[in-house]
Design a protein around this motif. Structure first.
Motif, mmCIF file in Angstrom:
data_model
loop_
_atom_site.group_PDB
_atom_site.id
_atom_site.type_symbol
_atom_site.label_atom_id
_atom_site.label_comp_id
_atom_site.label_asym_id
_atom_site.label_seq_id
_atom_site.Cartn_x
_atom_site.Cartn_y
_atom_site.Cartn_z
ATOM 1 N N SER A 1 0.833 -1.198 0.000
ATOM 2 C CA SER A 1 0.000 0.000 0.000
ATOM 3 C C SER A 1 0.871 1.253 0.000
ATOM 4 O O SER A 1 0.603 2.213 -0.728
ATOM 5 N N ARG A 2 1.910 1.249 0.814
ATOM 6 C CA ARG A 2 2.830 2.384 0.868
ATOM 7 C C ARG A 2 3.620 2.508 -0.430
ATOM 8 O O ARG A 2 3.826 3.604 -0.945
ATOM 9 N N TYR A 3 4.058 1.382 -0.975
ATOM 10 C CA TYR A 3 4.864 1.383 -2.194
ATOM 11 C C TYR A 3 4.051 1.875 -3.394
ATOM 12 O O TYR A 3 4.567 2.587 -4.248
ATOM 13 N N LEU A 4 2.772 1.526 -3.449
ATOM 14 C CA LEU A 4 1.924 1.903 -4.586
ATOM 15 C C LEU A 4 1.154 3.204 -4.354
ATOM 16 O O LEU A 4 0.373 3.606 -5.214
ATOM 17 N N ASN A 5 1.350 3.834 -3.192
ATOM 18 C CA ASN A 5 0.647 5.077 -2.842
ATOM 19 C C ASN A 5 -0.872 4.920 -2.954
ATOM 20 O O ASN A 5 -1.563 5.738 -3.551
ATOM 21 N N SER A 6 -1.376 3.850 -2.373
ATOM 22 C CA SER A 6 -2.802 3.556 -2.383
ATOM 23 C C SER A 6 -3.213 3.117 -0.990
ATOM 24 O O SER A 6 -2.424 2.557 -0.243
ATOM 25 N N LEU A 7 -4.458 3.362 -0.643
ATOM 26 C CA LEU A 7 -4.962 2.948 0.663
ATOM 27 C C LEU A 7 -5.655 1.587 0.628
ATOM 28 O O LEU A 7 -6.170 1.138 1.641
ATOM 29 N N ASP A 8 -5.667 0.938 -0.510
ATOM 30 C CA ASP A 8 -6.342 -0.353 -0.630
ATOM 31 C C ASP A 8 -5.724 -1.403 0.288
ATOM 32 O O ASP A 8 -6.433 -2.189 0.921
ATOM 33 N N GLY A 9 -4.418 -1.443 0.381
ATOM 34 C CA GLY A 9 -3.754 -2.420 1.245
ATOM 35 C C GLY A 9 -4.070 -2.202 2.711
ATOM 36 O O GLY A 9 -4.219 -3.161 3.470
ATOM 37 N N VAL A 10 -4.185 -0.951 3.121
ATOM 38 C CA VAL A 10 -4.507 -0.650 4.508
ATOM 39 C C VAL A 10 -5.941 -1.091 4.819
ATOM 40 O O VAL A 10 -6.221 -1.614 5.897
ATOM 41 N N VAL A 11 -6.849 -0.906 3.872
ATOM 42 C CA VAL A 11 -8.238 -1.347 4.064
ATOM 43 C C VAL A 11 -8.291 -2.868 4.191
ATOM 44 O O VAL A 11 -8.985 -3.398 5.065
ATOM 45 N N PHE A 12 -7.554 -3.570 3.343
ATOM 46 C CA PHE A 12 -7.509 -5.029 3.448
ATOM 47 C C PHE A 12 -6.892 -5.474 4.769
ATOM 48 O O PHE A 12 -7.343 -6.438 5.385
ATOM 49 N N ALA A 13 -5.852 -4.777 5.216
ATOM 50 C CA ALA A 13 -5.237 -5.105 6.496
ATOM 51 C C ALA A 13 -6.235 -4.910 7.635
ATOM 52 O O ALA A 13 -6.290 -5.717 8.567
ATOM 53 N N PHE A 14 -7.016 -3.860 7.574
ATOM 54 C CA PHE A 14 -8.046 -3.628 8.599
ATOM 55 C C PHE A 14 -9.081 -4.751 8.593
ATOM 56 O O PHE A 14 -9.500 -5.224 9.653
ATOM 57 N N LEU A 15 -9.473 -5.211 7.415
ATOM 58 C CA LEU A 15 -10.422 -6.321 7.328
ATOM 59 C C LEU A 15 -9.812 -7.612 7.880
ATOM 60 O O LEU A 15 -10.500 -8.385 8.562
ATOM 61 N N VAL A 16 -8.535 -7.845 7.620
ATOM 62 C CA VAL A 16 -7.871 -9.036 8.148
ATOM 63 C C VAL A 16 -7.806 -8.977 9.674
ATOM 64 O O VAL A 16 -8.027 -9.981 10.358
ATOM 65 N N ILE A 17 -7.532 -7.794 10.223
ATOM 66 C CA ILE A 17 -7.500 -7.643 11.682
ATOM 67 C C ILE A 17 -8.874 -7.922 12.267
ATOM 68 O O ILE A 17 -8.993 -8.580 13.314
ATOM 69 N N THR A 18 -9.931 -7.472 11.615
ATOM 70 C CA THR A 18 -11.293 -7.709 12.097
ATOM 71 C C THR A 18 -11.631 -9.195 12.087
ATOM 72 O O THR A 18 -12.175 -9.730 13.065
ATOM 73 N N VAL A 19 -11.309 -9.866 11.009
ATOM 74 C CA VAL A 19 -11.580 -11.306 10.917
ATOM 75 C C VAL A 19 -10.733 -12.072 11.934
ATOM 76 O O VAL A 19 -11.217 -13.025 12.560
ATOM 77 N N ALA A 20 -9.494 -11.657 12.139
ATOM 78 C CA ALA A 20 -8.625 -12.325 13.104
ATOM 79 C C ALA A 20 -9.166 -12.177 14.520
ATOM 80 O O ALA A 20 -9.099 -13.116 15.315
ATOM 81 N N ALA A 21 -9.709 -11.013 14.845
ATOM 82 C CA ALA A 21 -10.278 -10.813 16.180
ATOM 83 C C ALA A 21 -11.482 -11.722 16.397
ATOM 84 O O ALA A 21 -11.632 -12.323 17.472
ATOM 85 N N ALA A 22 -12.336 -11.854 15.384
ATOM 86 C CA ALA A 22 -13.489 -12.749 15.501
ATOM 87 C C ALA A 22 -13.033 -14.204 15.621
ATOM 88 O O ALA A 22 -13.603 -14.977 16.404
ATOM 89 N N GLU A 23 -12.002 -14.568 14.889
ATOM 90 C CA GLU A 23 -11.477 -15.936 14.946
ATOM 91 C C GLU A 23 -10.912 -16.247 16.326
ATOM 92 O O GLU A 23 -11.106 -17.346 16.848
ATOM 93 N N VAL A 24 -10.246 -15.295 16.921
ATOM 94 C CA VAL A 24 -9.674 -15.507 18.256
ATOM 95 C C VAL A 24 -10.771 -15.680 19.289
ATOM 96 O O VAL A 24 -10.687 -16.552 20.168
ATOM 97 N N VAL A 25 -11.823 -14.894 19.201
ATOM 98 C CA VAL A 25 -12.921 -14.995 20.168
ATOM 99 C C VAL A 25 -13.557 -16.375 20.106
ATOM 100 O O VAL A 25 -13.768 -17.028 21.136
ATOM 101 N N VAL A 26 -13.860 -16.849 18.917
ATOM 102 C CA VAL A 26 -14.488 -18.159 18.768
ATOM 103 C C VAL A 26 -13.516 -19.269 19.166
ATOM 104 O O VAL A 26 -13.887 -20.215 19.874
ATOM 105 N N GLY A 27 -12.275 -19.157 18.759
ATOM 106 C CA GLY A 27 -11.289 -20.182 19.082
ATOM 107 C C GLY A 27 -11.025 -20.296 20.568
ATOM 108 O O GLY A 27 -10.973 -21.396 21.119
#
Length: 101
Positions: A51-77
Motif C-alpha cells: 500500500s505504501r509502495y503503490l501510494n494507495s490505501l487499498d492495502g490498509v483497508v484489506f489489512a483492517f479487514l484481516v485484523i477484524t476477521v482475526a479478532a473474531a477468529e480468536v474470540v471463537v477459538g
C-alpha cells in the motif's frame, strides 16, 4: 534514507514461514492460534508495505479487514478451547478431532 520495500516483504515472508512451521509442528491449540495470528500479521505487513509502495490505501483497508476477521477468529477459538478445557479433555490438536463428550 528510506528502507526499500523488499526488506519489509522479506520480513513478512520470514514471519509467515515461522507461523506456518509453528502451525504444522505444535499440538497445543493455544500455540496453534498464536501461529495463525502470526501468519495473519505477516500478511498485514505485506499489505501495508505494498500500500505504501503503490501510494494507495487499498492495502490498509484489506489489512483492517484481516485484523477484524482475526479478532473474531480468536474470540471463537478461545471460547472453544475454554469449553474443551472445562470438560477435562486432552489439550492436543490431534485428540480434538470430534467435539462430543
Amino acid at each position: 534514507m528510506p528502507v526499500p520495500a523488499y526488506t519489509f516483504l522479506l520480513l513478512s515472508g520470514a514471519v509467515f514461514t515461522l507461523g506456518a512451521i509453528g502451525f504444522m509442528v505444535r499440538r497445543n491449540p493455544l500455540v496453534v492460534f498464536m501461529c495463525i495470528e502470526l501468519m495473519l500479521n505477516a500478511v498485514n505487513l505485506a499489505f501495508a508495505t505494498m500500500s505504501r509502495y503503490l501510494n494507495s490505501l487499498d492495502g490498509v483497508v484489506f489489512a483492517f479487514l484481516v485484523i477484524t476477521v482475526a479478532a473474531a477468529e480468536v474470540v471463537v477459538g478461545i471460547a472453544i478451547i475454554v469449553q474443551v478445557y472445562r470438560a477435562g479433555r486432552q489439550m492436543d490438536v490431534d485428540e480434538l478431532d470430534l467435539m462430543k463428550e
